[in-house]
Structures are given as C-alpha cells and as structure tokens.
Enzyme design. Structure first.
Site, mmCIF file in Angstrom:
data_model
loop_
_atom_site.group_PDB
_atom_site.id
_atom_site.type_symbol
_atom_site.label_atom_id
_atom_site.label_comp_id
_atom_site.label_asym_id
_atom_site.label_seq_id
_atom_site.Cartn_x
_atom_site.Cartn_y
_atom_site.Cartn_z
ATOM 1 C CB SER A 61 18.213 58.615 52.382
ATOM 2 O OG SER A 61 18.837 57.480 52.542
ATOM 3 C CG ASP A 62 18.875 55.604 46.133
ATOM 4 O OD1 ASP A 62 19.076 54.496 46.699
ATOM 5 O OD2 ASP A 62 18.920 56.026 44.873
ATOM 6 C CG PHE A 63 23.481 52.514 48.537
ATOM 7 C CD1 PHE A 63 23.342 51.279 48.886
ATOM 8 C CD2 PHE A 63 24.692 53.051 48.737
ATOM 9 C CE1 PHE A 63 24.204 50.525 49.208
ATOM 10 C CE2 PHE A 63 25.633 52.230 49.119
ATOM 11 C CZ PHE A 63 25.548 51.031 49.595
ATOM 12 C CG ASP A 64 26.159 55.719 51.281
ATOM 13 O OD1 ASP A 64 25.976 55.390 52.383
ATOM 14 O OD2 ASP A 64 27.437 55.056 50.962
ATOM 15 N N GLY A 65 22.272 58.341 50.421
ATOM 16 C CA GLY A 65 21.920 59.677 50.006
ATOM 17 C C GLY A 65 22.081 60.771 51.103
#
Ligand code: BGC
Length: 745
Positions: free
Chosen positions: A281-285
């Site tokens: 995932s991306d940051f906090d995705g």
C-alpha cells in the site's frame, strides 16, 4: 437455473479460488521452514512497514521495539548507516526468528548524488544515462545499509497541475516503459544479491496520475481498458525487467481505491502477469479505505480485510494488517494459507537480496556517516544533467554569426545572472532530494563563473520566487543593463512541485514575469532559463524572449551543466517528455489524443477543440532544438503491407543545413486508423539519435513491429486488427510526415 443464481454461484466459487496462488514464488526450504515456525502475529509483522522518522526519538525507540518483537518486517526513512546497522542488528540478533528487515527510503532522483528530477531525466531520452544514474544511487544507498527504494514512479499524467509529474517519466507510455526498464536495471543490478543492488518498489500502480483536475489524491475516471492501455504498460515493463515490488496508488480510479482493487492486484498482477513480488500500500493507504467511503468509520479490521483480499501484501504505516490479520484468520474471514503466500513473497524477496546470509548487504564495515559524492558519481550526474536540458527557442541578437545567441561566444566579458534562481541552491534541488548536501549543489552563477573564470559574472536575484519588491526588480534591471549578456534564471521554488503540490495555475510564480518583462525590455542579449519541476506556461516568454531554455531541476551539477550547454561544449539534445500547454485551459493535454467523431482541424468550426483557442500546444511532446537546423524528409516504407509477427524498415532522410555538426532525435509514431476502439492518432513507438555532419544528409533507418499496432479491446484482450496504419516520422509529435501501410494480422 435462474440466471441470477448462476451468477451468485459463480461468484461464490470465485471466492474459493486461492487468492494469491496464481504466481506463488518459487518455494525456498529456508523460507518454508520459517513460515512453519511463525506465529500469526509474526506473519502479520512481516506484512507491515512502518516509518522510523529519526528526529522523533520516541518514534525511533518504538520502531526498534517493533522490530525486536517481530511486529514490523520493513521500515522506511532510515537516515544514516548507523541507524541502518542498529535496526538490522536488532532484527537478526534480537528478534525471535532473526528475520532481517527491509530498510527502505524514497530514492527518487538520486541518494547522495542528486540527479535531475525524474521528469527532467526523461527529457534525455537516454536510457543508458538514466540506468547509470540509478546504479550510482543504488551504490550509495546500499553502502549506507538501505536495501529498498520506494521508487521509481511511472504514473502517466497529462496534467501539469498535478505536482507529482516531477517524479515520473512524462506522458508517453512507450517512453516511460523504456525508462522503467533502465531504472530497474540500474537499481536492481544484475542480481539482487549483489551488494550494490536494491529492491525497487515501482509506484503507484493503478491510474494515480489520472487524478481529476490534477488535484492530489483525487478520484480518476479510468476504465479497466484505459488502465491497461494508457497506465499499466510501464509497470509491466518494469516487472519484465525484474521489478519485485509494486506500490498501489492512493486514489480511486473508477471509484475503487487501488489498494482494494482485486481485479488489478490479483487478476491482472498475479494471474495474468504472474507477478511474484510484493504488492504494498502507499502511506496509510489501507486505513484510507475509511476516508474513501468503503469502510465504516473506525472499522480498522474491515480495511485490512478488503485490502488483503484484493491482493495487498504489505501495509505501509497504517498498522491495520498487524492489528487485523491474526483476528481475521482466527475468525475464518481470511485463510492462513493466503497469509502464508503473502509472507512468502516478502521472505523470498529478502532471501533473493541475500539478507539471510548477509543481513547488512552493501553496508560498508565501519561506516557511520553518509559519504559525499565521488568524482565518478558527479561525472555521471553531469552527463545526465546536460542531456536533460531542452532548448525551446534560440533566436538571434546578432551576438553570434548566423544570428543565433546560443551557443555563447567564449570571449564574453560580463554576464548578469538575474532572477530568484540565479545563485540559489535551496530552490533548485526538486522534490525528494534525499541526502543531497545543499552546499555541494552548483548554482547557475557558479557554473557560469567556473566556465568563464576571467569574466565578470554577477548574480542579482530581483526578489524571491514567490514575491519581489519594486526596488529588488529595479536593482536587477540595473545589473542587467551593465552586462554584456544576461541570463535570467526563473522558475519554481522548492516545494512548488512534488506530493500534495497541485497548482491551479501554471504561470511563473510571484512577480517573475514582471522581472522578465523589465529585463527583456532592455533588448540585451538575454537567455531565459526556466527551472521547474513541471511544464509551466511559457506563452508570453516565448513571445518576448529571444532564447528560452528549459532546465528543469538538475541536481548537484546544475550550474556546470547549464554553462556547458550555453557555451556549446555540449549540444542541447533534450526532448520534452511532456507537452507544454499554451494556457491553463488546455490542461490536461497530451500528444496522444484520440481523433473523436469530429476531428480537430485548425480554424474549422464544429470540431473537437475550443471556440476561442487552438488545441495545439506551445511546445509539443518530443520537441527540443539543437544548435543545428535539420530538415526531415518523408518516411519511406520497405513495403506497403505488413502481417502479424513482421517487422519493416522505415527510412527517412535527415539533412543538416548548417555549419555545425549536430544530433537529431528522429522520432517514430504510429497511428492505428481503424480499430474496434478509437485509437490515438499518434503514439510514440521508437526513435533514433543520429549525428549529422554540416551540410550533409543522413538516411536514418527505424523499425516498426506488428506488435506496435496492438491495443486493448473492451473485453480485456490485447488485439491487432486489419486496416491502414499511419507511420509518422519527425523531430517532434506535431511536426511529422506520414506514410501509410496496410496491416493484416
Ligand atoms: C507517497 C509515496 C511515498 C510515501 C513514503 C506517500 O505519501 O505517495 O510515493 O513513497 O509517501 O514517503
């Protein structure tokens, strides 16, 4: 049976298919032995990536604790070799299973040696120079103990308002795909276990660059077909070149956040492409599935369930996988064997990096501090910086024979370098400047002074990027008046492009146009340099400036590269990887638009376009001048017909009409004229760089392959169909000559 029930039975059966089984990594005995000993919590820990953020002591203590407890298997933002050693030592000596940790950082255009921003490097159209830049970055970063970069980024975008165009390779799927291959080879080296190789996590898969209005993180309106044709190819090329990790975009094309898109993350990546790496995932995705509106507020178990079932295997920062995965398995909501598969991808990647045998990988023994760039690294950076510069306009002011101002004569006695970027380091390094040391960045003024040690080179800023006082502008004009030649260094400030830096206007910020108008009104021989992280709107400058150079943000060797190009030590060979619009109203804009039912014809009404403006850009994709003038002939085809599997030669004559030798970038575009889905009138499919001697003609041969005509149909098939194909050749996407062939697959 009632068709509704057939459909729901099929759906139920589909859920029983093992989730990530399609491309299980080759099983390794060491990895299997580990998996058999891991608790569910340790498994979830391997699927978790958290940041270190070292300035925050408490957070650094936490991450050490989490690694020791096996709660985190990957961390990012490691800031120095001592920290890398510390965290790796904890992982392999103090955690129960002694599994090494992945240490990642966003290395986007260099680590310690700063290279041109990725969009600028794409303007080089030089894959070998780009590969070498990544090799340097990987050598430097691995020597500091890093083994993973959250890059490169290949988000195709047609919208310069989006601040992240700075990180990509521009708008062409073909060019971005070739650059993807080069960057992956550079970062990952010949094999991952080599000490200077690192894992590249290619981002942001999906259609992250299609954000509506160019607004950061915004929705995107992209069908599966369009995603396959217009956004995914660079990711596939990266995978074919060996990329072992993809990061999912934060946005939601067609309403579905990418991290929850099972079609993309499992059906396409695992089943079709047979991808055997990690999907993160991306940051906090994962957590963001709440904000997207897919999950009820507070249900950070459901967020993890949706992302995991879609095919995500590494959760950056939210902690949801760690919290939820053991619980979901215990409640029978996900299967443990699917968790094992996800863990296997991570552990196999660690094993292929050689971390189980040598956890410190390339980290140099005794290294405590980040080392400065080597001479060789700076030479590689200078080469790429020179090649990235794009000459947009070169008219005369009678300083040079033949009426051109550039290249500058070496006997210039005084240069006024004017503008907020004249002698400025902070603002020219570009987003994601990693570990560059600002005092090692060569400014424009310094580069010119080094090139002309005996000349008077004076810098006067005339204000800052975002504001200026009248007196500052007046002082700059005075300085320009006193000099023989003026170099106006204008552009964006640090932080104007990059993540979360969308702009609703693309003019030069602040009062820089006031400054430019006042200086250009003097009528002095003036070169305007534009240094920005995106295409800016240069329409007025194009009208009032005799010479315009787009120099992006070039990294450590900025001033040296600019001076060498301005004085003709090297010729400008950069070509635009993104269209430069005339006005904000034209954005989004790209060279590869579709014909529509009423194709554009300049000046005709009731056609695709605007009632009050042209759709033609200011500078087209592929555009860039040299110090030589070329005339291109029409393409000649080896044959007028072609079948599947065949290749044909396309020849074109290129004439150098000047006294200088020069390099032409001969570009090849194809246009599939009859298809099941309307195709762009032109798509780049190749190019050749050729050096042509003065008053000489060279015949250049390019190749067209049948595969160049393939496209994606609405039912998810990549097909070729019979019909006429335009083969176009020229110096840029607008200025092409055409021959047509008949294709039968
Ligand atoms: C960006 C990613 C980046 C990550 C970590 C996110 O906000 O979208 O591209 O890798 O932060 O820095």
């Amino acid at each position: 049976m009632n068709p509704r029930r057939v459909a729901s039975l099929a759906f139920a059966l589909a859920l029983l298919v093992p989730l990530q089984a399609a491309a299980d990594p080759v099983v390794s005995p060491r990895v299997e032995a580990l998996i058999s000993r891991m608790t569910l919590e340790e498994k979830a820990g391997q699927l978790t990536m958290n940041t270190t953020s070292p300035p925050q002591e408490a957070q650094y203590r936490d991450i050490r604790e989490q690694i020791r407890a096996g709660a985190v298997g990957t961390t990012y933002n490691v800031h120095n070799p001592a920290q890398a050693r510390d965290l790796q030592r904890i992982a392999v000596e103090e955690s129960r299973l002694k599994i090494p940790v992945l240490l990642a950082h966003d290395i986007v255009h260099g680590y310690r040696t700063l290279f041109p921003i990725a969009l600028g490097a794409a303007a080089s159209w030089d894959f070998e120079a780009i590969r070498k830049s990544e090799r340097v970055a990987a050598e430097e970063a691995t020597a500091d103990g890093l083994n993973m970069t959250l890059a490169p980024m290949f988000d195709i975008s047609h919208d310069a308002r989006w601040g992240r165009v700075v990180e990509g390779a521009g708008e062409s799927v073909w060019l971005a795909s070739r650059i993807a291959e080069a960057r992956i080879k550079g970062l990952q080296g010949d094999k991952l276990s080599d000490k200077s190789s690192m894992v590249a996590c290619v981002k942001h898969i999906g259609a992250n660059g299609a954000v509506i209005g160019g607004r950061e993180y915004s929705a995107a309106d992209v069908s599966q077909r369009a995603m396959r044709q217009d956004y995914l190819p660079p990711f596939k090329a990266a995978m074919d070149a060996g990329a072992r990790c993809f990061m999912a975009g934060l946005n939601a094309p067609d309403g579905l956040p990418t991290i929850a898109n099972r079609w993309l993350l499992t059906d396409v990546l695992r089943k079709e492409w047979k991808f055997d790496g990690v999907v993160m995932s991306d940051f906090d995705g994962v957590k963001a599935l709440v904000e997207h509106g897919l999950v009820r507020d507070g249900d950070r178990i459901e967020t993890a369930r949706l992302a995991f079932l879609a095919g995500a295997g590494l959760d950056m920062q939210s902690g949801d996988f760690y919290r939820a995965i053991p619980k979901l398995v215990r409640e029978g909501k996900i299967q443990e064997k699917d968790v094992d598969t996800a863990v296997r991808y991570i552990l196999k990647m660690k094993e292929d990096l050689g971390l189980f045998d040598d956890p410190y990988h390339g980290l140099e023994a005794g290294r405590t501090k980040i080392a400065p760039p080597t001479r060789e690294a700076l030479a590689t950076a200078l080469d790429l910086a020179e090649k990235s510069i794009v000459l947009l306009k070169n008219e005369g002011q009678d300083l040079q024979e033949g009426g051109k101002l550039l290249p500058l004569r070496p006997d210039v006695k005084s240069i006024a370098v004017i503008g907020p970027l004249a002698d400025n380091r902070e603002d020219i390094v570009g987003a994601w400047s990693a570990k560059v040391s600002l005092n090692e960045v060569v400014t424009v003024k310094e580069g010119l002074q080094q090139r002309l040690p005996n000349a008077r080179v004076v810098a006067t800023p005339g204000g800052r990027v975002h504001d200026a006082r009248d007196e500052e502008i007046a002082a700059a004009v005075q300085s320009a008046r006193d000099a023989e030649v003026v170099v106006l260094a204008l552009g964006e400030a640090f932080g104007d492009t990059g993540e979360a830096q969308a702009r609703s206007n693309l003019e030069l910020p602040g009062r820089q146009m006031d400054l430019a108008r006042a200086v250009l009104a003097l009528g002095k021989p003036t070169i305007v340099l534009v240094m920005a992280g995106r295409p800016l709107i240069l329409t007025e400058l194009d009208q009032i400036a005799p010479v315009l150079v787009n120099a992006w943000q070039l990294g450590n060797t900025t001033g040296t590269a600019i001076a060498r190009v301005l004085f003709g030590d090297v010729e400008p060979t950069g070509r635009l990887p993104m269209t430069f619009p005339r006005s904000i109203g034209q954005v989004p804009i790209s060279y590869d638009y579709r014909p529509t039912g009423r194709p554009y014809i300049q000046g005709e009404g009731f056609r695709m376009g605007y009632g009050n403006a042209t759709i033609k850009p200011l500078y087209a994709f592929g555009y860039g001048k040299t110090y030589t003038r070329f005339t291109f002939g029409a393409p000649r085809l080896e044959r007028a017909t072609m079948r599947a599997g065949e290749t044909i030669k396309v020849s074109v004559d290129v004439m150098n009409d000047t006294v200088r030798p020069g390099t032409a970038v001969v570009q090849l575009y194809v246009g599939v004229k009859v298809a099941r889905v309307s195709q762009a009138t032109k798509q780049l499919r190749g190019f050749k760089r050729v050096r042509v001697e003065p008053f000489t003609m060279k015949t250049v041969e390019l190749e067209v392959k049948a595969d160049d005509f393939a496209y994606w149909d609405v039912d998810g098939q990549r097909i070729m169909t019979s019909g006429p194909i335009d083969i176009m050749v020229g110096p840029d996407a607008e200025d092409v000559k055409t021959a047509t062939l008949e294709f039968t697959p």
